[in-house]
Design a protein around this motif. Structure first.
Motif, PDB file in Angstrom:
ATOM      1  N   ASP A 189       0.799  -1.229   0.000  1.00  0.00           N
ATOM      2  CA  ASP A 189       0.000   0.000   0.000  1.00  0.00           C
ATOM      3  C   ASP A 189       0.830   1.277   0.000  1.00  0.00           C
ATOM      4  OD1 ASP A 189      -2.306  -1.598   0.168  1.00  0.00           O
ATOM      5  OD2 ASP A 189      -2.099  -1.735   2.327  1.00  0.00           O
ATOM      6  N   GLY A 190       2.139   1.167   0.042  1.00  0.00           N
ATOM      7  CA  GLY A 190       2.964   2.373   0.074  1.00  0.00           C
ATOM      8  C   GLY A 190       4.306   2.076   0.698  1.00  0.00           C
ATOM      9  N   ASN A 191       5.042   3.124   1.032  1.00  0.00           N
ATOM     10  CA  ASN A 191       6.377   2.980   1.603  1.00  0.00           C
ATOM     11  C   ASN A 191       6.347   3.310   3.089  1.00  0.00           C
ATOM     12  OD1 ASN A 191       7.649   2.291  -0.843  1.00  0.00           O
ATOM     13  ND2 ASN A 191       7.646   4.439  -1.458  1.00  0.00           N
ATOM     14  N   SER A 213       8.452   3.850   6.477  1.00  0.00           N
ATOM     15  CA  SER A 213       9.824   4.259   6.786  1.00  0.00           C
ATOM     16  C   SER A 213      10.582   3.074   7.375  1.00  0.00           C
ATOM     17  CB  SER A 213       9.811   5.422   7.773  1.00  0.00           C
ATOM     18  OG  SER A 213       9.146   6.536   7.221  1.00  0.00           O
ATOM     19  N   LYS A 269       0.401   8.149   9.060  1.00  0.00           N
ATOM     20  CA  LYS A 269      -0.056   7.846   7.697  1.00  0.00           C
ATOM     21  C   LYS A 269       0.117   6.369   7.354  1.00  0.00           C
ATOM     22  CE  LYS A 269       4.366   8.910   5.432  1.00  0.00           C
ATOM     23  NZ  LYS A 269       4.613   7.508   5.069  1.00  0.00           N
ATOM     24  N   ASP A 270       0.949   5.669   8.115  1.00  0.00           N
ATOM     25  CA  ASP A 270       1.154   4.237   7.862  1.00  0.00           C
ATOM     26  C   ASP A 270       0.080   3.381   8.523  1.00  0.00           C
ATOM     27  OD1 ASP A 270       3.553   4.852   6.525  1.00  0.00           O
ATOM     28  OD2 ASP A 270       4.657   4.866   8.421  1.00  0.00           O
ATOM     29  N   GLN A 295      -1.859   0.153   6.921  1.00  0.00           N
ATOM     30  CA  GLN A 295      -1.139  -0.470   5.820  1.00  0.00           C
ATOM     31  C   GLN A 295      -0.799  -1.916   6.179  1.00  0.00           C
ATOM     32  OE1 GLN A 295       1.919   1.376   3.579  1.00  0.00           O
ATOM     33  NE2 GLN A 295       1.416   3.445   4.257  1.00  0.00           N
TER      34      GLN A 295
END
Length: 467
Positions: free
Chosen positions: A299-301, A303, A333-334, A337
């Motif tokens: 769903d994204g990166n 950290s 924001k994570d 996910q």
């Protein structure tokens, strides 16, 4: 009248005579080749079925080699009982020639005649040409799953618990080679009967073997042997089983976390505090060979610090477990996910552990909404909102050191990010003694490790009618 009756009998006899049909006779070799030194059977079948018949087998020049009658009683004759035998019933008469040699090269005819005059005679013939015996040219094993042919001893990779079908084949023999599978006694296997096919006057023989491999079969040897009268040493080919074992389980967890420790598939959750460096570990347990682990964030990166570490260990039963760890620094924001830990064996995907990231964090802000004028002795509604926290924040109210939370109501909702917004309304009657005190709205998460909180406050300015 004396002339008409004989005429009627004559016409009836002619009608019966012309109405007779002949025996239909078929001769075949039942898909076998005539090989010198072997016994050979000629199959004669006929219709209609009847016991009122005489079967005669002859060679060229009308030499009778065998006959069989069944009416009024069974009667068999042979040219040479040590060379020929005849097995007959109401629909067939099969001639067996023992120990074929070059002198048996001839045309053989099977003739049928009726012993009660009901059927006209019938016959059929076949040429028998004895062939020299030939040893099989080669032997091979075919793995039906991959359709690969192995002509030499080979390693066969199979998956534990899966069924494997193998075929042992011997080529270009006369008579057919005899195939036999050999294996350790504790290998679970089922061997089919041998089949033989004729191509270009030679035999191709097959015998299938089905096994359901277990993890204990690793390194076992399966052997196929081809035997033939012309072979001084039997042909042999073997298969060495290389049994792969899928991981018995996969775990995805935060080491040393309080609660929510180990999570395998299906999807579970990992609870991590916002902006804290956290180690996440993936384990693939009980595989052979050791798996290769790969991290993936679909769903994204997230950290992630560049310090991935992977180790493999061998357990007592010679199975491996592989462990891979990463360190992440999650942000709000994570939240929600998914983290995937994919396992590969020899470059092929075999399993996956999945976890949903749940990020503990205090709300982004807390906001007080207060009427423009606060009056002594008048009921007042004051609102406090806390947004984007996890878990759902609890809101407490204080006037000075006095806890007035009991005079409040609270509503909680989930926003689009899957986090919580909370709104609390304090219903209070203020008086002049509250003037100058702090009004405090405190939002905190009681289930988080540190019970973090965020506050909003103001100095109460209360108007009094009698000032």
């Amino acid at each position: 009248m004396e002339v008409i009756v004989p005429m009627i009998y004559l016409l009836l006899n002619l009608a019966i005579s012309f109405g007779h049909h002949a025996f239909e006779v078929s001769v075949q070799t039942d898909n076998y080749l005539p090989v010198i030194g072997e016994d050979f059977t000629l199959v004669c079948t006929f219709t209609p079925e009847t016991r009122y018949r005489r079967i005669v087998w002859t060679k060229i020049s009308n030499i009778q080699v065998a006959s069989h009658s069944w009416s009024p009683y069974p009667f068999v004759t042979y040219l040479d009982p040590e060379k020929f035998s005849l097995a007959a019933d109401t629909s067939s008469g099969n001639l067996t020639v023992y120990g074929l040699d070059e002198n048996d090269n001839d045309i053989y005819t099977c003739s049928l005649s009726s012993t009660n005059g009901a059927w006209k005679p019938g016959f059929n013939s076949i040429q028998v040409t004895p062939l020299q015996p030939t040893a099989p040219f080669r032997i091979r094993i075919t793995d039906e799953r991959s359709n690969r042919h192995h002509f030499y001893n080979t390693n066969l990779t199979v998956m534990a618990g899966h069924q494997v079908n193998m075929i042992c084949e011997a080529y270009w023999a006369r008579p057919p080679a005899v195939l036999q599978w050999h294996m350790p006694y504790d290998v679970i296997a089922l061997s089919d009967d041998q089949s033989n096919a004729i191509r270009d006057g030679l035999y191709i023989s097959q015998r299938a073997l089905t096994i359901k491999a277990s993890k204990n079969d690793r390194g076992r040897i399966l052997e196929c042997t081809a035997m033939h009268p012309l072979l001084q040493i039997n042909l042999q080919i073997s298969v060495h089983l290389n049994v792969h074992v899928l991981p018995s389980s996969m775990l995805l967890f935060v080491p040393h976390a309080e609660g929510h420790q180990e999570h395998g598939t299906p999807s579970r959750s990992l609870y991590i505090k916002e902006d804290s460096i956290t180690s996440v570990t993936c384990k693939a347990i009980g595989s052979f060979p050791a798996t290769e682990l790969e991290w993936h964030f679909p769903d994204g990166n997230i950290s992630m610090l560049n310090n991935t570490e992977t180790r493999s260990f061998v357990s007592d039963d010679n199975l491996a477990y592989t462990e891979s760890s990463i360190k992440i620094r999650p942000e709000k924001k994570d939240h929600g996910q998914y983290i995937h830990c994919n396992a590969y064996m020899i470059g092929k995907f075999v399993d996956r552990a999945v976890a949903r990231l749940i990020v503990y964090a205090i709300p982004d802000n807390v906001k007080l909404t207060v009427p423009e004028s606060l009056q002594d002795g008048i009921q007042t509604d004051i609102t406090c909102t806390a947004r984007n926290g996890y878990p759902a924040p609890l809101i407490h109210w204080y006037i000075g050191s006095r806890n007035v939370t009991g005079n409040s109501t609270q509503r909680t909702s989930i926003n689009n990010a899957g986090r919580y917004d909370a709104e609390s309304t304090l219903i209070v009657v203020l008086n002049r003694f509250d003037h100058g005190k702090h009004l405090l709205c405190q939002a905190f998460q009681p289930d988080t490790p540190l019970e973090s909180s965020i506050n909003a406050s103001m100095i109460l300015n209360i108007s009094c009618e009698y000032q």
